[in-house]
Design a protein around this motif. Structure first.
Motif, PDB file in Angstrom:
ATOM      1  N   ARG A  42       0.829  -1.218   0.227  1.00 47.04           N
ATOM      2  CA  ARG A  42       0.066  -0.157  -0.054  1.00 47.04           C
ATOM      3  C   ARG A  42       0.809   1.182  -0.011  1.00 47.04           C
ATOM      4  O   ARG A  42       0.459   2.245  -0.457  1.00 47.04           O
ATOM      5  N   ARG A  71     -14.206  -5.270  -1.074  1.00 48.80           N
ATOM      6  CA  ARG A  71     -13.181  -4.445  -0.393  1.00 48.80           C
ATOM      7  C   ARG A  71     -13.102  -4.580   1.155  1.00 48.80           C
ATOM      8  O   ARG A  71     -12.261  -4.462   1.717  1.00 48.80           O
ATOM      9  N   HIS A  72     -14.250  -4.732   1.611  1.00 47.66           N
ATOM     10  CA  HIS A  72     -14.164  -5.208   3.189  1.00 47.66           C
ATOM     11  C   HIS A  72     -13.447  -6.309   3.481  1.00 47.66           C
ATOM     12  O   HIS A  72     -12.681  -6.261   4.371  1.00 47.66           O
ATOM     13  N   HIS A  73     -13.586  -7.678   2.710  1.00 51.69           N
ATOM     14  CA  HIS A  73     -12.818  -8.708   2.870  1.00 51.69           C
ATOM     15  C   HIS A  73     -11.269  -8.565   2.690  1.00 51.69           C
ATOM     16  O   HIS A  73     -10.573  -9.129   3.525  1.00 51.69           O
ATOM     17  N   LYS A 130      -9.766  -5.544   3.214  1.00 50.50           N
ATOM     18  CA  LYS A 130      -9.097  -4.361   3.823  1.00 50.50           C
ATOM     19  C   LYS A 130      -8.081  -4.715   4.902  1.00 50.50           C
ATOM     20  O   LYS A 130      -7.096  -3.957   5.153  1.00 50.50           O
ATOM     21  N   ASP A 131      -7.814  -5.732   5.680  1.00 46.65           N
ATOM     22  CA  ASP A 131      -6.929  -6.138   6.358  1.00 46.65           C
ATOM     23  C   ASP A 131      -5.561  -6.553   5.765  1.00 46.65           C
ATOM     24  O   ASP A 131      -4.411  -6.585   6.553  1.00 46.65           O
ATOM     25  N   ARG A 132      -5.628  -6.651   4.341  1.00 44.89           N
ATOM     26  CA  ARG A 132      -4.304  -6.991   3.812  1.00 44.89           C
ATOM     27  C   ARG A 132      -3.754  -5.773   3.271  1.00 44.89           C
ATOM     28  O   ARG A 132      -4.274  -4.524   3.185  1.00 44.89           O
ATOM     29  N   ASN A 133      -2.529  -5.772   3.211  1.00 44.96           N
ATOM     30  CA  ASN A 133      -1.619  -4.600   2.629  1.00 44.96           C
ATOM     31  C   ASN A 133      -1.548  -4.064   1.359  1.00 44.96           C
ATOM     32  O   ASN A 133      -0.623  -3.984   1.012  1.00 44.96           O
TER      33      ASN A 133
END
Length: 72
Positions: A11, A34-36, A38-41
């Protein structure tokens, strides 16, 4: 529905076309995708809904592997 996600792995880096990767996600909406993720960089560039002939074309690729969200 199947979505194709175009992204950069980091990111914080400036997006470079040659470094763009993609993955396929089965979800009910772009928002859910996008919610799924979101925790990935990931730096998500674009989320595209695949339908009809375009989906058939992508399915013919040897790299076509769909990531399913939990509960689906």
């Amino acid at each position: 529905m199947i979505f194709k996600v175009f992204y950069q792995e980091n990111r914080s880096e400036v997006p470079v076309r040659e470094n763009t990767k993609s993955l396929y996600v089965e979800a009910s909406s772009e928002r859910e995708v996008r919610h799924h993720l979101k925790d990935r960089n990931y730096n998500i560039e674009f989320v595209q809904l695949l339908e009809d002939k375009h989906l058939e074309y992508e399915q013919a690729s040897q790299d076509f592997e769909v990531e399913r969200l939990n509960g689906q």
